[in-house]
Design an enzyme around this catalytic site. Sequence first.
Site, short mmCIF file in Angstrom:
data_model
loop_
_atom_site.label_atom_id
_atom_site.label_comp_id
_atom_site.label_asym_id
_atom_site.label_seq_id
_atom_site.Cartn_x
_atom_site.Cartn_y
_atom_site.Cartn_z
N LYS A 97 0.81 -1.21 0.00
CA LYS A 97 0.00 0.00 0.00
C LYS A 97 0.85 1.26 0.00
O LYS A 97 0.63 2.18 -0.79
CB LYS A 97 -0.89 -0.08 1.23
CG LYS A 97 -1.46 1.20 1.70
CD LYS A 97 -2.03 0.99 3.08
CE LYS A 97 -0.91 1.05 4.10
NZ LYS A 97 -1.40 1.38 5.44
N GLN A 140 -8.87 -4.22 8.28
CA GLN A 140 -7.96 -3.75 9.32
C GLN A 140 -8.52 -2.56 10.08
O GLN A 140 -7.78 -1.80 10.71
CB GLN A 140 -6.61 -3.39 8.71
CG GLN A 140 -5.86 -4.60 8.21
CD GLN A 140 -4.47 -4.24 7.74
OE1 GLN A 140 -3.61 -3.88 8.53
NE2 GLN A 140 -4.25 -4.34 6.45
#
Length: 731
Positions: A32, A249
Site C-alpha cells: 500500500k 484492518q
Amino acid sequence: MSLLDDLNPAQKEAVLTTEGPLLVFAGAGSGKTRVLTYRIAYLIKEKGIPPSRIFAVTFTNKAAEEMRERVERLLGRSARGIWISTFHSACARILRHHIEQLGYQRNFVIYDEEDQERHLKTVMKELGLDFKMFHPKAMQSAIDQLKNEGMTPEQFQPSYYNIFQKRLAQVYQRYQEDLKRNNGVDFGDLLLLTTLLFKKFPEVLRTYQDLWHYVMVDEFQDTNLIQYQLLRQLVNTHENICVVGDDDQSIYRWRGAEVGNILNFERDFPETKVITLEQNYRSTKNILHAANSMVQRNRFRKEKVLWTENPEGERITFFVAKDEREEADFVIRKIKEYLSANPSSEPYREVAVFYRINAQSRALEEAFVKHHIPYTIVGGLKFYERREIKDILAYLKWVSNPSDSLSLRRIINVPSRGIGEKTLEKIESYSRERGLSLYEGMKACLAEDWLSPLAKEKIFGFLQMIEDFMKEVQSVPLTQLTMNILTQTKYLDRLKEEGTEEALSRLENIDELLSVMMEFEQEEEGGSLQSFLERVSLMTEVDLYENKENRVSLMTLHCAKGLEFPVVFMVGMEEGLLPHYRRGEEIEDLEEERRLCYVGLTRAKRKLYLSRAERRSTFGVGRANLPSRFLDELPLELIEVEEPSGEEEKDRGWVERMKETGEILEGEGISWHPDGFYPLKMGMKVRHPKFGEGRVRSVEGMDEEQKATILFSSVGPKRLKVKYANLEIIE
DNA sequence: AATCGTAGTGTTTTT
DNA sequence: CACTACGATT
C-alpha cells in the site's frame, strides 16, 4: 519507465490512475505504501505536477515521516514542498493561518486528553454537576463524539426527555466557550474548527481547493465522519482524490472511525474507480491462509482473498500454558531456540509479541528480565503524558499563550510555593466575574488589594517570575528558556532533594525532554516555541518507536497495526481477552475483535506462534479462561500443537491423540475442550439428552464450575452444571 | 497544605 | 493485585 517496473498490474493501475476519484482496497502486506509513494513520484516526475499541488494525509506522524522518506528516496530534491502530514497537524497548520477569523488568536494551544478532562471538570464543577451522577469521562467522550460528527454546541439539540443530553448540551456549550477564552483547542477542535472555517469562509476553502489538485488518504478505513467531511470539502466530486484502505484492518470503530466511509465513498464519488490489491508480499502461504480463513467469517466486509508467491512456510505453532507465567516461559523458550537456529546478527529485533491488553505485558516483562533477553514495550506509559513533562510543557504553553488559564492553573503551585486552593478560588471567581483570564485576574487582584497579605506576597513573587519567562520568550532560545524555567522555579532542586527513585526517573525524563528539544532546535533552524509545542502535542509514543535496536518488541495488537516482523507471538488467545469481554454487544463489535486478531496474524512474515493460558490472574484473582473462539476459525491442518517441555508423549500432540480417540472431529478447530466444556453463549440453542431442546438464558462461571440457566421447551427453566449436562449446541 | 487511608475500579487509544 | 482519586486528618 523504471518506476513502474517494480509494480504488479493492480499496483501499476493504481499508480497510473491519477485523474478522478480512486478507491484502493489494499489488503495487509499488499504494498500500500509503495503504491502511494510511487503514485506521488509518478505525478511529479512523469506528469510534471508541482509538488505543492499534492496533499497526502496519514494518521500517524510515523506514517507521514515514512512516506516522506520513501518519496524522497524516489525523487530526491524535487520531493520538497509536498504536504504530507496527519489530519491533525494539517488542520493545526491551516488554523494557524486563519483561526483569527473564528475569533481565536493564532498562538492557540492544543490540549490533550488530560487537559481536556481537567478543563471539563472545572466546567462541570462550576455548573454544579455531581460527578457521580454525570461522569466526566462520559461527558468527555460524548463531547468528542459530537465533535467527531461535526456538531457544534449551537447545532446540538438535546432530546427533551434525556437528562444526560440536556446537561451535555449545557456542558458542551460552556466547555467550548471557556476553551476559546483560554485560546485553546482540543484534538477534536482541530478538525471541527477547520471544517467550520471552510464552511463559513468559502474563499479560504477555495485557496486550499486551488492549492491541492491531488489528494491522497492513507488508512482510509480509520477516518471518522468529520475527517471525511473535511475531505469532501477539499475535493469536489470530479476532482482527484485517492483513498487507500483495508476494511479488514479497521480496528478503531470504538473511537469513532467509520468503516462506512469506504462504502459511502463510491456513493459520494460516483465516478470512482475501484482497485483491489490482493497479492501479499509479506507472509508465508500458511500464515496468509490462516488469516484469510479467519477474516472471512466477518459478514460486513468487502470480499477479497489475499494470495502470495511466497513459500508455504512452517505451520503455526499453538501452545496451551498452565498460566501466564508458563506462557511467558514458552515465548522465551522459543526465542532462545530461534536464536540458536538463526545466524542472523540481530535476531531479537525480528521478534514481536502481541497481546490484547497492556496488563498482559507484565508476566512477559518479568520473564524477559529473568532470562536477560532485551526487549522494548511499545506504547503503554506515554512519555509526553508524564507528570513532570506536562508540568514543564504547561509553563511553556502559558508562556507562549498567556490566555491559557488551564496551564497557568496547573503550574501556579508546582512546585509548591504556598499558593493554596482558597487563594486560587478567590482569584478564579474574581476573574470569571470580570471575564478576565487567570493571568489578568491575578494582576488585578494584586492591584486592588483583594488578597490576604501572605497570599499577595506569594502571588506577587510568582507573577514576577513568570513575567520574566514571558519576556525571555522572544530573545532566549527554547532550550535555554526551559532551563531557566527549571532552575528559577526550583523544579529541579525539589526533585533532587527528594532523592527517591521516582524523582530520579523524573529527572531522567526531563533530561530526555531537553535533548528532544535541542534536537528540534538543530533540525529546524530557529525552531520556535510554538512549533515545538505543536509537534509535541501531536506526537505519540508509537511515533518514537523505530525498532532500530536489537530488542524484542512487546505491544498491544492495536499498536501492531502497520508493522511487520519475521517472527510473531500472539499470547492470550482466550475468550474474554480476545475477544475482550468488555466489548459491546453488537455483531460489529465481535467482528472488530476478529479484525484485531487478523491484524495480529498478518503482521508475521515467516513464523507465527499462538498461545493461551488455562488460568490467568486478573485483578489478583485467578480465572480459568476458555480458548478463544477465533482459534476454531483457523484450519486445523495449519496448526501444530506444541507440548509443554518435558511431558510424556512428546512426539504426538494432544490434538492428534484426540483425533484418534474421536474426541476431536476433523474440521473442528483446536480449541474444543476435550472435557466437553462448551463456550456457551447467551441465546444459543442447545439439546439436552433428557430435557430436549432449549435456549441458553445465562451463563455463570468458567470451566468445571460453569453453570448455565437454560429455558427448555419441555420443562421450563433449569440451572445446570455444564460439565455434567452433556449439552449439544444446535446453533 | 501536605499526608495518609480507603473506596472504587479496572480494553484497545492513530491525534 | 495495583493504581487513582477523593476525603479526612494533622
